[in-house]
Motif scaffolding. Structure first.
Motif, short mmCIF file in Angstrom:
data_model
loop_
_atom_site.label_atom_id
_atom_site.label_comp_id
_atom_site.label_asym_id
_atom_site.label_seq_id
_atom_site.Cartn_x
_atom_site.Cartn_y
_atom_site.Cartn_z
N MET A 97 0.82 -1.22 0.00
CA MET A 97 0.00 0.00 0.00
C MET A 97 0.85 1.27 0.00
N ILE A 98 1.86 1.30 0.85
CA ILE A 98 2.73 2.47 0.90
C ILE A 98 3.48 2.61 -0.42
N GLY A 99 3.96 1.49 -0.93
CA GLY A 99 4.66 1.51 -2.21
C GLY A 99 3.79 2.01 -3.35
N ALA A 100 2.56 1.57 -3.37
CA ALA A 100 1.65 1.98 -4.45
C ALA A 100 1.44 3.49 -4.44
N TYR A 101 1.31 4.06 -3.26
CA TYR A 101 1.11 5.52 -3.19
C TYR A 101 2.41 6.30 -3.34
N ALA A 102 3.54 5.65 -3.09
CA ALA A 102 4.83 6.34 -3.19
C ALA A 102 5.39 6.35 -4.61
N VAL A 103 5.13 5.29 -5.39
CA VAL A 103 5.80 5.18 -6.69
C VAL A 103 4.86 5.19 -7.89
N THR A 104 3.57 5.27 -7.66
CA THR A 104 2.63 5.36 -8.78
C THR A 104 1.83 6.66 -8.64
N PRO A 105 1.10 7.04 -9.66
CA PRO A 105 0.28 8.26 -9.54
C PRO A 105 -1.04 8.03 -8.78
N ALA A 106 -1.09 7.04 -7.91
CA ALA A 106 -2.34 6.72 -7.18
C ALA A 106 -2.84 7.91 -6.37
N TRP A 107 -1.92 8.63 -5.72
CA TRP A 107 -2.36 9.77 -4.90
C TRP A 107 -3.00 10.85 -5.78
N ALA A 108 -2.38 11.13 -6.92
CA ALA A 108 -2.91 12.15 -7.82
C ALA A 108 -4.27 11.73 -8.39
N VAL A 109 -4.45 10.44 -8.60
CA VAL A 109 -5.69 9.94 -9.19
C VAL A 109 -6.80 9.85 -8.14
N TYR A 110 -6.49 9.25 -7.00
CA TYR A 110 -7.53 8.97 -6.00
C TYR A 110 -7.58 9.97 -4.86
N GLY A 111 -6.45 10.60 -4.55
CA GLY A 111 -6.39 11.53 -3.42
C GLY A 111 -6.64 10.83 -2.10
N PRO A 112 -6.98 11.59 -1.06
CA PRO A 112 -7.17 11.00 0.27
C PRO A 112 -8.31 9.99 0.32
N VAL A 113 -9.33 10.15 -0.51
CA VAL A 113 -10.45 9.21 -0.54
C VAL A 113 -9.97 7.81 -0.94
N GLY A 114 -8.91 7.77 -1.74
CA GLY A 114 -8.35 6.49 -2.17
C GLY A 114 -7.73 5.69 -1.06
N LEU A 115 -7.56 6.30 0.10
CA LEU A 115 -6.97 5.58 1.24
C LEU A 115 -8.01 4.81 2.04
N VAL A 116 -9.28 4.98 1.74
CA VAL A 116 -10.34 4.31 2.52
C VAL A 116 -10.21 2.79 2.40
N MET A 117 -10.18 2.27 1.19
CA MET A 117 -10.10 0.82 1.03
C MET A 117 -8.78 0.26 1.58
N PRO A 118 -7.62 0.85 1.29
CA PRO A 118 -6.41 0.34 1.91
C PRO A 118 -6.50 0.35 3.44
N ALA A 119 -7.12 1.37 4.01
CA ALA A 119 -7.28 1.42 5.47
C ALA A 119 -8.14 0.26 5.96
N VAL A 120 -9.20 -0.06 5.22
CA VAL A 120 -10.05 -1.20 5.59
C VAL A 120 -9.24 -2.49 5.53
N PHE A 121 -8.43 -2.65 4.49
CA PHE A 121 -7.59 -3.85 4.37
C PHE A 121 -6.64 -3.98 5.56
N VAL A 122 -6.01 -2.87 5.92
CA VAL A 122 -5.08 -2.88 7.06
C VAL A 122 -5.82 -3.19 8.35
N LEU A 123 -6.99 -2.62 8.54
CA LEU A 123 -7.77 -2.90 9.76
C LEU A 123 -8.15 -4.38 9.84
N ILE A 124 -8.54 -4.97 8.73
CA ILE A 124 -8.88 -6.40 8.74
C ILE A 124 -7.64 -7.23 9.05
N ALA A 125 -6.50 -6.88 8.45
CA ALA A 125 -5.26 -7.61 8.72
C ALA A 125 -4.86 -7.48 10.19
N LEU A 126 -5.00 -6.28 10.74
CA LEU A 126 -4.71 -6.08 12.17
C LEU A 126 -5.65 -6.90 13.04
#
Length: 142
Positions: A97-126
């Protein structure tokens, strides 16, 4: 409940973990087996993200989902190593997840809203890691 008796909730969590991570394996497979036709159906920004994704992110993705499958199987088999597999899965998920936002244009495309699903994935893993550690402490895993 203490000792080796497991609640119905234990089995529900274990089955959920397996199904959840098998869905992740399916998404990983779709990611690595992208055909030109499917790529052409993506929006331009999504295509840019896909094309900018380095191979090591797909490797982290694979480790995350296959580690999760092994963790779930460990829970179903009542094995202590399930926690180790869920930890490997969580760390790999964070790298992905960190890599995807660091090395791809994911942040520019999705912005902060794009972090919702990754956050859900991390919460489930935790949650899966926490639950497995709780199961160990209760003596449910050997």
């Amino acid at each position: 409940m203490t000792g080796t008796k497991r609640s119905v909730g234990y089995w529900i969590v274990a089955v959920f973990a397996l199904v959840w991570n098998l869905i992740g394996v399916a998404f990983w497979y779709m990611q690595i087996s992208m055909t030109p036709d499917r790529l052409a159906m993506m929006s331009e920004p999504e295509r840019q993200i896909y094309e900018a994704t380095p191979g090591w992110i797909n490797i982290a993705f694979a480790v995350a989902v296959f580690g999760g499958v092994l963790g779930a199987l460990g829970l179903l088999m009542k094995k202590r190593w399930a926690g180790t597999m869920f930890l490997v899965s969580l760390v790999s998920l964070l790298v992905q997840m960190i890599g995807a936002y660091a090395v791809t244009p994911a942040w520019a495309v999705y912005g902060p809203v794009g972090l919702v699903m990754p956050a859900v994935f991390v919460l489930i893993a935790l949650f899966l890691l926490w639950y497995t550690n709780k199961a160990k402490a209760r003596g449910w895993l050997s």
